[in-house]
Design a protein around this motif. Sequence first.
Motif, PDB file in Angstrom:
ATOM      1  N   LEU A   6       0.830  -1.206   0.000  1.00 21.32           N
ATOM      2  CA  LEU A   6       0.000   0.000   0.000  1.00 21.32           C
ATOM      3  C   LEU A   6       0.862   1.252   0.000  1.00 21.32           C
ATOM      4  O   LEU A   6       0.568   2.230  -0.702  1.00 21.32           O
ATOM      5  N   HIS A   7       1.933   1.211   0.787  1.00 15.40           N
ATOM      6  CA  HIS A   7       2.848   2.355   0.832  1.00 15.40           C
ATOM      7  C   HIS A   7       3.488   2.590  -0.536  1.00 15.40           C
ATOM      8  O   HIS A   7       3.591   3.730  -1.003  1.00 15.40           O
ATOM      9  N   ARG A   8       3.915   1.529  -1.198  1.00 17.74           N
ATOM     10  CA  ARG A   8       4.535   1.657  -2.523  1.00 17.74           C
ATOM     11  C   ARG A   8       3.535   2.190  -3.551  1.00 17.74           C
ATOM     12  O   ARG A   8       3.874   3.037  -4.386  1.00 17.74           O
ATOM     13  N   MET A   9       2.276   1.727  -3.489  1.00 14.27           N
ATOM     14  CA  MET A   9       1.257   2.213  -4.423  1.00 14.27           C
ATOM     15  C   MET A   9       0.970   3.690  -4.166  1.00 14.27           C
ATOM     16  O   MET A   9       0.834   4.477  -5.106  1.00 14.27           O
ATOM     17  N   ASN A  10       0.881   4.078  -2.895  1.00  9.83           N
ATOM     18  CA  ASN A  10       0.634   5.472  -2.549  1.00  9.83           C
ATOM     19  C   ASN A  10       1.801   6.349  -3.006  1.00  9.83           C
ATOM     20  O   ASN A  10       1.590   7.436  -3.556  1.00  9.83           O
ATOM     21  N   HIS A  11       3.010   5.864  -2.785  1.00 11.78           N
ATOM     22  CA  HIS A  11       4.194   6.618  -3.204  1.00 11.78           C
ATOM     23  C   HIS A  11       4.204   6.795  -4.726  1.00 11.78           C
ATOM     24  O   HIS A  11       4.477   7.895  -5.230  1.00 11.78           O
ATOM     25  N   ALA A  12       3.907   5.750  -5.462  1.00 15.41           N
ATOM     26  CA  ALA A  12       3.880   5.828  -6.921  1.00 15.41           C
ATOM     27  C   ALA A  12       2.817   6.812  -7.392  1.00 15.41           C
ATOM     28  O   ALA A  12       3.042   7.585  -8.335  1.00 15.41           O
ATOM     29  N   GLN A  13       1.669   6.814  -6.731  1.00 17.18           N
ATOM     30  CA  GLN A  13       0.600   7.751  -7.092  1.00 17.18           C
ATOM     31  C   GLN A  13       1.038   9.186  -6.837  1.00 17.18           C
ATOM     32  O   GLN A  13       0.803  10.076  -7.661  1.00 17.18           O
ATOM     33  N   LEU A  14       1.685   9.436  -5.717  1.00 17.33           N
ATOM     34  CA  LEU A  14       2.163  10.787  -5.402  1.00 17.33           C
ATOM     35  C   LEU A  14       3.228  11.244  -6.401  1.00 17.33           C
ATOM     36  O   LEU A  14       3.249  12.406  -6.803  1.00 17.33           O
ATOM     37  N   GLU A  17       1.389  12.224  -9.586  1.00 13.99           N
ATOM     38  CA  GLU A  17       0.699  13.503  -9.430  1.00 13.99           C
ATOM     39  C   GLU A  17       1.682  14.669  -9.451  1.00 13.99           C
ATOM     40  O   GLU A  17       1.413  15.714 -10.050  1.00 13.99           O
ATOM     41  N   ALA A  18       2.837  14.484  -8.810  1.00 16.81           N
ATOM     42  CA  ALA A  18       3.847  15.547  -8.809  1.00 16.81           C
ATOM     43  C   ALA A  18       4.377  15.787 -10.217  1.00 16.81           C
ATOM     44  O   ALA A  18       4.568  16.936 -10.636  1.00 16.81           O
ATOM     45  N   ALA A  19       4.587  14.725 -10.979  1.00 20.19           N
ATOM     46  CA  ALA A  19       5.071  14.875 -12.343  1.00 20.19           C
ATOM     47  C   ALA A  19       4.025  15.571 -13.211  1.00 20.19           C
ATOM     48  O   ALA A  19       4.365  16.430 -14.034  1.00 20.19           O
ATOM     49  N   ALA A  20       2.767  15.221 -13.027  1.00 16.86           N
ATOM     50  CA  ALA A  20       1.707  15.863 -13.806  1.00 16.86           C
ATOM     51  C   ALA A  20       1.590  17.339 -13.453  1.00 16.86           C
ATOM     52  O   ALA A  20       1.412  18.192 -14.331  1.00 16.86           O
ATOM     53  N   GLN A  21       1.713  17.663 -12.175  1.00 13.16           N
ATOM     54  CA  GLN A  21       1.639  19.059 -11.758  1.00 13.16           C
ATOM     55  C   GLN A  21       2.825  19.846 -12.299  1.00 13.16           C
ATOM     56  O   GLN A  21       2.679  20.974 -12.768  1.00 13.16           O
ATOM     57  N   ARG A  22       4.012  19.256 -12.264  1.00  8.28           N
ATOM     58  CA  ARG A  22       5.200  19.915 -12.790  1.00  8.28           C
ATOM     59  C   ARG A  22       5.049  20.174 -14.290  1.00  8.28           C
ATOM     60  O   ARG A  22       5.361  21.251 -14.788  1.00  8.28           O
ATOM     61  N   LEU A  23       4.519  19.183 -14.989  1.00  6.82           N
ATOM     62  CA  LEU A  23       4.313  19.330 -16.423  1.00  6.82           C
ATOM     63  C   LEU A  23       3.296  20.418 -16.730  1.00  6.82           C
ATOM     64  O   LEU A  23       3.478  21.214 -17.656  1.00  6.82           O
ATOM     65  N   SER A  24       2.231  20.496 -15.941  1.00  8.20           N
ATOM     66  CA  SER A  24       1.220  21.533 -16.182  1.00  8.20           C
ATOM     67  C   SER A  24       1.776  22.920 -15.911  1.00  8.20           C
ATOM     68  O   SER A  24       1.465  23.871 -16.628  1.00  8.20           O
ATOM     69  N   HIS A  25       2.626  23.046 -14.895  1.00  9.45           N
ATOM     70  CA  HIS A  25       3.241  24.350 -14.619  1.00  9.45           C
ATOM     71  C   HIS A  25       4.191  24.755 -15.742  1.00  9.45           C
ATOM     72  O   HIS A  25       4.222  25.915 -16.158  1.00  9.45           O
TER      73      HIS A  25
END
Length: 65
Positions: A6-14, A17-25
């Motif tokens: 669960l921790h690994r899945m949560n980390h991968a999701q975060l 999301e960070a990569a998508a936010q960086r790309l949008s910026h």
Amino acid sequence: MFEYELHRMNHAQLVREAAAQRLSHEAAETVGSVRGLRRLGRLSGTKDAEGRVSDDGRGRFVRAA
């Protein structure tokens, strides 16, 4: 073991999301610079390949045959 997965899945999701936010910026910054270049092009307007279309007074749509 289950908590670790669960921790690994949560980390991968975060990370995703960070990569998508960086790309949008980055995209927003690029669009801002493109807008500035477009404004500059409009202001110069001497070598514009596409100009305004002249209005011949017939209206926007033509009559169908």
